[in-house]
Design a protein around this motif. Sequence first.
Motif, short mmCIF file in Angstrom:
data_model
loop_
_atom_site.label_atom_id
_atom_site.label_comp_id
_atom_site.label_asym_id
_atom_site.label_seq_id
_atom_site.Cartn_x
_atom_site.Cartn_y
_atom_site.Cartn_z
N UNK A 85 48.27 -35.47 0.32
CA UNK A 85 49.28 -35.27 1.36
C UNK A 85 49.33 -36.43 2.34
N UNK A 86 48.59 -37.48 2.08
CA UNK A 86 48.55 -38.66 2.95
C UNK A 86 49.95 -39.28 3.03
N UNK A 87 50.36 -39.77 4.19
CA UNK A 87 51.70 -40.36 4.32
C UNK A 87 51.93 -41.59 3.46
N UNK A 126 39.91 -35.78 -0.27
CA UNK A 126 40.37 -35.00 0.88
C UNK A 126 39.64 -33.66 0.89
N UNK A 127 38.92 -33.39 1.98
CA UNK A 127 38.16 -32.14 2.10
C UNK A 127 37.25 -31.91 0.89
N UNK A 128 36.65 -33.02 0.42
CA UNK A 128 35.70 -32.94 -0.68
C UNK A 128 36.31 -32.90 -2.06
N UNK A 129 37.64 -33.05 -2.15
CA UNK A 129 38.33 -32.96 -3.44
C UNK A 129 39.08 -34.27 -3.70
N UNK A 130 38.89 -34.83 -4.90
CA UNK A 130 39.60 -36.05 -5.27
C UNK A 130 41.04 -35.74 -5.63
N UNK A 131 41.96 -36.57 -5.10
CA UNK A 131 43.39 -36.44 -5.38
C UNK A 131 43.98 -37.81 -5.70
N UNK A 132 45.11 -37.80 -6.37
CA UNK A 132 45.82 -39.06 -6.63
C UNK A 132 46.45 -39.52 -5.33
N UNK A 133 46.21 -40.76 -4.96
CA UNK A 133 46.73 -41.32 -3.72
C UNK A 133 47.96 -42.20 -3.99
#
Length: 264
Positions: A53-55, A155-162
């Motif tokens: 959810x990063x901008x 994010x919050x300990x979980x890897x996400x696609x940036x």
Amino acid sequence: MSDEIQELRQIVAQLQQRVEKITDTEDVRKLQYAYGYYLDKCLYKEVAELYSDHPDTCVEFLGGRYNGKEGVKRLYIGRFAKVFVAGRNGPVHGFLLDHPQIQGIVDVNSDGTRAKGRFRSMMSAGTHESIKDSHPRGLVQWWEGGIYENEYIKENGVWKIFRLKYFPFWHAQFDKGWSHTKPNYVPFLSSTFPKDPNGPDELCADPMLWPDTRVVPFHYTHPITGEQVADDDLRAPHFGKDPSTSTPPLVLSRPKSETTNGAA
């Protein structure tokens, strides 16, 4: 005895850091593989939920950049779902879109908060003759090969696609092969949102398709020399010609929040 205990504590701390890095690396690789499995079956909602959810989150595809989580949804749930599966979430009978995620090289930063990964994809795609009159693509089958140079964030300990940056190197008709592919076989995106309701937020400079063979820059340095590949060596001049005569080398975009002038 106290010196031995201190030494053991240091060894344990080092091993713990190493285990955490190995775990992070495998989690990122698993994330990319999950992306491929969902995308293969047109599960675009699940694909979009893999993103941060990063901008500064984005997807770069066919010369366009889709920014933020809304841009991500516009590409997958809007553009792809509409074109391939009539807007549904999931596959439709007789439509093939398999592209394994392979040859992954993942590097996690020292803080364990960001990572970069390079993956290759080899796609086989098309329609079965039984749906040639009902699917908008008609009867078609094609090959595709591409490179991912992606960024990931925890994010919050979980890897996400940036930031997913996919460069489809080449396309080819199944029967004729890649030697006969017309230049710009798949047209680059040329119109942005909102003029194109499913278009990118901005266009990227110097997009490429076969027979253009420029190198997608490597996020990592050479494992032995520790050096990056020279810019001129990333170019692809015509046989026997000087590199300066070719299209400029490709450049990997950076998050706006990490650049001095705000340019991605």
